[in-house]
Scaffold this motif. Structure first.
Motif, PDB file in Angstrom:
ATOM      1  N   GLU A  52       0.897  -1.116  -0.132  1.00  0.00           N
ATOM      2  CA  GLU A  52       0.059   0.107   0.303  1.00  0.00           C
ATOM      3  C   GLU A  52       1.479   1.296   0.306  1.00  0.00           C
ATOM      4  OE1 GLU A  52      -2.224   2.982   3.156  1.00  0.00           O
ATOM      5  OE2 GLU A  52      -2.362   0.184   3.229  1.00  0.00           O
ATOM      6  N   ILE A  53       1.896   1.397   0.571  1.00  0.00           N
ATOM      7  CA  ILE A  53       2.504   2.218   1.159  1.00  0.00           C
ATOM      8  C   ILE A  53       3.511   2.364  -0.435  1.00  0.00           C
ATOM      9  CG2 ILE A  53       4.563   3.423   2.023  1.00  0.00           C
ATOM     10  CD1 ILE A  53       3.847   2.001   4.653  1.00  0.00           C
ATOM     11  N   LEU A  54       3.664   1.715  -1.021  1.00  0.00           N
ATOM     12  CA  LEU A  54       4.559   1.729  -2.179  1.00  0.00           C
ATOM     13  C   LEU A  54       3.519   2.158  -3.516  1.00  0.00           C
ATOM     14  CD1 LEU A  54       6.855  -1.135  -2.066  1.00  0.00           C
ATOM     15  CD2 LEU A  54       7.546   0.759  -2.719  1.00  0.00           C
ATOM     16  N   GLU A  55       2.405   1.969  -3.399  1.00  0.00           N
ATOM     17  CA  GLU A  55       1.574   2.156  -4.699  1.00  0.00           C
ATOM     18  C   GLU A  55       1.311   3.633  -4.032  1.00  0.00           C
ATOM     19  OE1 GLU A  55      -2.929   1.780  -5.078  1.00  0.00           O
ATOM     20  OE2 GLU A  55      -2.409   0.477  -3.854  1.00  0.00           O
ATOM     21  N   LYS A  56       0.835   4.246  -3.248  1.00  0.00           N
ATOM     22  CA  LYS A  56       1.128   6.382  -2.848  1.00  0.00           C
ATOM     23  C   LYS A  56       1.644   6.161  -3.817  1.00  0.00           C
ATOM     24  CE  LYS A  56      -2.210   5.351   1.129  1.00  0.00           C
ATOM     25  NZ  LYS A  56      -3.696   6.310   0.438  1.00  0.00           N
ATOM     26  N   TYR A  57       3.430   5.571  -3.371  1.00  0.00           N
ATOM     27  CA  TYR A  57       4.124   6.481  -4.068  1.00  0.00           C
ATOM     28  C   TYR A  57       4.238   6.074  -5.431  1.00  0.00           C
ATOM     29  CZ  TYR A  57       8.843   6.686  -6.126  1.00  0.00           C
ATOM     30  OH  TYR A  57      10.172   6.557  -6.888  1.00  0.00           O
ATOM     31  N   GLY A  58       3.781   5.551  -6.055  1.00  0.00           N
ATOM     32  CA  GLY A  58       3.805   5.053  -7.108  1.00  0.00           C
ATOM     33  C   GLY A  58       2.518   5.924  -7.811  1.00  0.00           C
ATOM     34  N   ARG A  59       2.036   6.238  -7.745  1.00  0.00           N
ATOM     35  CA  ARG A  59       0.507   7.321  -7.005  1.00  0.00           C
ATOM     36  C   ARG A  59       0.669   8.564  -7.486  1.00  0.00           C
ATOM     37  NH1 ARG A  59      -3.599   4.757  -9.231  1.00  0.00           N
ATOM     38  NH2 ARG A  59      -4.202   2.307  -7.671  1.00  0.00           N
ATOM     39  N   GLY A  60       2.012   9.265  -6.896  1.00  0.00           N
ATOM     40  CA  GLY A  60       2.393  10.825  -6.305  1.00  0.00           C
ATOM     41  C   GLY A  60       2.051  11.194  -5.207  1.00  0.00           C
ATOM     42  N   GLU A  61       1.069  10.221  -4.076  1.00  0.00           N
ATOM     43  CA  GLU A  61       0.504  10.131  -3.339  1.00  0.00           C
ATOM     44  C   GLU A  61       1.542  10.928  -1.659  1.00  0.00           C
ATOM     45  OE1 GLU A  61      -2.538   7.270  -2.485  1.00  0.00           O
ATOM     46  OE2 GLU A  61      -3.827   7.807  -4.401  1.00  0.00           O
ATOM     47  N   LEU A  62       2.935   9.703  -2.105  1.00  0.00           N
ATOM     48  CA  LEU A  62       3.833  10.014  -1.074  1.00  0.00           C
ATOM     49  C   LEU A  62       5.191  10.219  -1.423  1.00  0.00           C
ATOM     50  CD1 LEU A  62       3.027   6.993   1.603  1.00  0.00           C
ATOM     51  CD2 LEU A  62       2.551   9.204   2.131  1.00  0.00           C
ATOM     52  N   GLU A  63       5.978  11.046  -0.449  1.00  0.00           N
ATOM     53  CA  GLU A  63       6.895  11.272  -1.496  1.00  0.00           C
ATOM     54  C   GLU A  63       7.539  10.285  -0.847  1.00  0.00           C
ATOM     55  OE1 GLU A  63       7.869  13.645  -3.870  1.00  0.00           O
ATOM     56  OE2 GLU A  63       5.547  14.574  -3.905  1.00  0.00           O
ATOM     57  N   PRO A  64       9.036  10.083  -1.315  1.00  0.00           N
ATOM     58  CA  PRO A  64       9.720   8.942  -0.434  1.00  0.00           C
ATOM     59  C   PRO A  64      10.419   9.538   0.873  1.00  0.00           C
ATOM     60  CG  PRO A  64      10.715   8.816  -2.538  1.00  0.00           C
ATOM     61  CD  PRO A  64       9.528  10.076  -2.443  1.00  0.00           C
ATOM     62  N   PHE A  65      10.863  10.698   1.768  1.00  0.00           N
ATOM     63  CA  PHE A  65      10.398  11.121   3.096  1.00  0.00           C
ATOM     64  C   PHE A  65       9.607  10.900   3.854  1.00  0.00           C
ATOM     65  CE2 PHE A  65       9.269  14.788   0.885  1.00  0.00           C
ATOM     66  CZ  PHE A  65       8.136  15.251   2.119  1.00  0.00           C
ATOM     67  N   GLU A  66       8.399  11.041   3.400  1.00  0.00           N
ATOM     68  CA  GLU A  66       7.178  10.759   3.818  1.00  0.00           C
ATOM     69  C   GLU A  66       6.837   9.939   4.947  1.00  0.00           C
ATOM     70  OE1 GLU A  66       4.098  14.426   2.305  1.00  0.00           O
ATOM     71  OE2 GLU A  66       4.834  12.833   1.263  1.00  0.00           O
ATOM     72  N   MET A  67       7.302   8.296   3.647  1.00  0.00           N
ATOM     73  CA  MET A  67       6.959   6.911   3.105  1.00  0.00           C
ATOM     74  C   MET A  67       6.983   6.682   5.049  1.00  0.00           C
ATOM     75  SD  MET A  67       7.800   5.799   0.159  1.00  0.00           S
ATOM     76  CE  MET A  67       7.378   4.696   0.022  1.00  0.00           C
ATOM     77  N   LEU A  68       8.236   6.511   5.482  1.00  0.00           N
ATOM     78  CA  LEU A  68       8.530   5.708   6.843  1.00  0.00           C
ATOM     79  C   LEU A  68       7.247   6.805   8.248  1.00  0.00           C
ATOM     80  CD1 LEU A  68      10.530   4.276   8.798  1.00  0.00           C
ATOM     81  CD2 LEU A  68      11.676   6.566   8.943  1.00  0.00           C
ATOM     82  N   ASP A  69       7.224   7.710   7.744  1.00  0.00           N
ATOM     83  CA  ASP A  69       6.195   7.941   8.717  1.00  0.00           C
ATOM     84  C   ASP A  69       4.629   7.808   8.640  1.00  0.00           C
ATOM     85  OD1 ASP A  69       7.949  10.101  10.466  1.00  0.00           O
ATOM     86  OD2 ASP A  69       7.769  11.855   8.912  1.00  0.00           O
ATOM     87  N   TYR A  70       4.619   7.673   7.575  1.00  0.00           N
ATOM     88  CA  TYR A  70       3.020   6.592   7.238  1.00  0.00           C
ATOM     89  C   TYR A  70       3.258   5.671   7.385  1.00  0.00           C
ATOM     90  CZ  TYR A  70      -1.138   4.766   4.155  1.00  0.00           C
ATOM     91  OH  TYR A  70      -2.162   4.926   3.980  1.00  0.00           O
ATOM     92  N   TYR A  71       4.831   4.997   7.951  1.00  0.00           N
ATOM     93  CA  TYR A  71       4.405   3.535   7.796  1.00  0.00           C
ATOM     94  C   TYR A  71       4.215   3.404   9.611  1.00  0.00           C
ATOM     95  CZ  TYR A  71       7.111  -1.257   9.082  1.00  0.00           C
ATOM     96  OH  TYR A  71       7.943  -2.091   9.183  1.00  0.00           O
ATOM     97  N   LYS A  72       5.410   4.218  10.587  1.00  0.00           N
ATOM     98  CA  LYS A  72       4.919   3.863  11.418  1.00  0.00           C
ATOM     99  C   LYS A  72       3.602   4.724  12.412  1.00  0.00           C
ATOM    100  CE  LYS A  72       8.663   7.051  12.362  1.00  0.00           C
ATOM    101  NZ  LYS A  72       9.931   7.698  12.886  1.00  0.00           N
ATOM    102  N   GLU A  73       2.934   5.513  11.879  1.00  0.00           N
ATOM    103  CA  GLU A  73       1.640   5.655  11.940  1.00  0.00           C
ATOM    104  C   GLU A  73       0.569   5.155  11.967  1.00  0.00           C
ATOM    105  OE1 GLU A  73      -1.709   9.622  11.198  1.00  0.00           O
ATOM    106  OE2 GLU A  73       0.812   9.168  10.521  1.00  0.00           O
ATOM    107  N   HIS A  74       0.398   4.560  10.255  1.00  0.00           N
ATOM    108  CA  HIS A  74      -0.402   3.193  10.215  1.00  0.00           C
ATOM    109  C   HIS A  74      -0.216   1.496  10.658  1.00  0.00           C
ATOM    110  CE1 HIS A  74      -2.861   6.320   8.771  1.00  0.00           C
ATOM    111  NE2 HIS A  74      -1.661   7.095   8.163  1.00  0.00           N
ATOM    112  N   TYR A  75       1.525   1.667  10.665  1.00  0.00           N
ATOM    113  CA  TYR A  75       1.297  -0.514  11.078  1.00  0.00           C
ATOM    114  C   TYR A  75       0.470  -0.696  12.133  1.00  0.00           C
ATOM    115  CZ  TYR A  75       4.880  -3.689  11.766  1.00  0.00           C
ATOM    116  OH  TYR A  75       5.074  -5.656  11.489  1.00  0.00           O
ATOM    117  N   TYR A  76       0.452  -0.429  12.964  1.00  0.00           N
ATOM    118  CA  TYR A  76      -0.426  -0.951  13.735  1.00  0.00           C
ATOM    119  C   TYR A  76      -1.521  -1.757  14.406  1.00  0.00           C
ATOM    120  CZ  TYR A  76       3.908  -2.140  16.279  1.00  0.00           C
ATOM    121  OH  TYR A  76       5.554  -2.566  16.395  1.00  0.00           O
TER     122      TYR A  76
END
Length: 268
Positions: A52-76
């Motif tokens: 899902e995170i890589l999909e958001k990157y591919g669609r331009g919805e997440l920049e590379p520097f935003e992906m880790l924060d999204y991971y931490k926030e939504h992981y659990y």
């Protein structure tokens, strides 16, 4: 199998065909009977979440520097199931911390890809010889810097067990290559698996004769499925093994969606 369904063409993904060989009984329950509730596994949910995170990157919805924060926030909220892997009859490992850390490190160091996205998460369902439909979802259709068409599939696997496993999974990419030709009028030049947990690429050059071999395999497998009567479980052959250690089946123990409800599971 067609006796059990309408006369319309049945639709098959690569994973559906592969699951027939994992366990015919699970295939029957999952795709036809649908009487038992399915259960997930933490490793599968982890893979879906990073997809899902890589999909958001591919669609331009997440920049590379935003992906880790999204991971931490939504992981659990996305990864909720048990991570224990049964490695043998008397040995298991809890992989939760390992998987979380690998995902964290991947996204912490991620700087993007050097290809141009055309489509991400492209669903398809297409006829094959007017005998059956093939379906799937292509993670990435892209072009490299030379303008060559590519298909890419993300995997949460850390690596290949052996060459045979790699060649088996290659069939999935050829399913996608067949679809790309119908959708874009040309075959991809390159195909790849990207294993994000270990940051490894496996590349294949497209070869039309190899694709035809895969489609012949698909046609043969569909014929087996649609003529199957008994749908015996994969554990059935293990009952004839005198060595108890050989009764262990990794799929049954970990990734079968009905593993704790299966009437053939001898550990219940």
């Amino acid at each position: 199998w067609s006796r059990l369904e309408d006369k319309k063409l049945n639709s098959y993904s690569y994973s559906r065909l592969k699951s027939f060989f994992n366990c015919k009984y699970y295939y029957y329950e999952h795709y036809y009977a649908k009487e038992l509730p399915e259960e997930s596994h933490g490793t599968s949910e982890f893979g879906s979440f990073v997809h899902e995170i890589l999909e958001k990157y591919g669609r331009g919805e997440l920049e590379p520097f935003e992906m880790l924060d999204y991971y931490k926030e939504h992981y659990y909220e996305n990864v909720v199931s048990d991570f224990t892997l049964q490695m043998g009859v008397d040995f298991s490992r809890d992989m939760a911390d390992s998987y979380y850390q690998k995902g964290y490190e991947f996204l912490e160091n991620f700087n993007g890809f050097d290809f141009t996205f055309i489509e991400v998460e492209r669903n398809f369902e297409l006829p094959y010889k007017n005998k059956f439909l093939i379906n799937g979802k292509i993670d990435v259709i892209a072009k490299d810097k030379d303008g060559n068409l590519m298909v890419i599939d993300y995997k949460s696997k850390g690596g290949w067990k052996n060459k045979a496993e790699k060649e088996e999974y290659r069939k999935q990419l050829y399913f996608y290559a067949y679809a790309v030709k119908q959708l874009y009028g040309e075959y991809p030049k390159k195909m790849a698996f990207y294993m994000f947990r270990s940051d490894k690429w496996t590349w294949f050059n497209f070869k039309e004769y190899e694709m035809q071999e895969v489609m012949d395999w698909a046609e043969s497998t569909v014929e087996q499925i649609e003529s199957e009567i008994d749908f015996y479980p994969c554990t059935d052959t293990l009952k004839y093994e005198p060595d108890p250690a050989k009764h262990f089946n990794f799929f049954c123990a970990n990734f079968c969606g009905i593993r704790h409800l299966c009437k053939y599971n001898e550990s219940l």
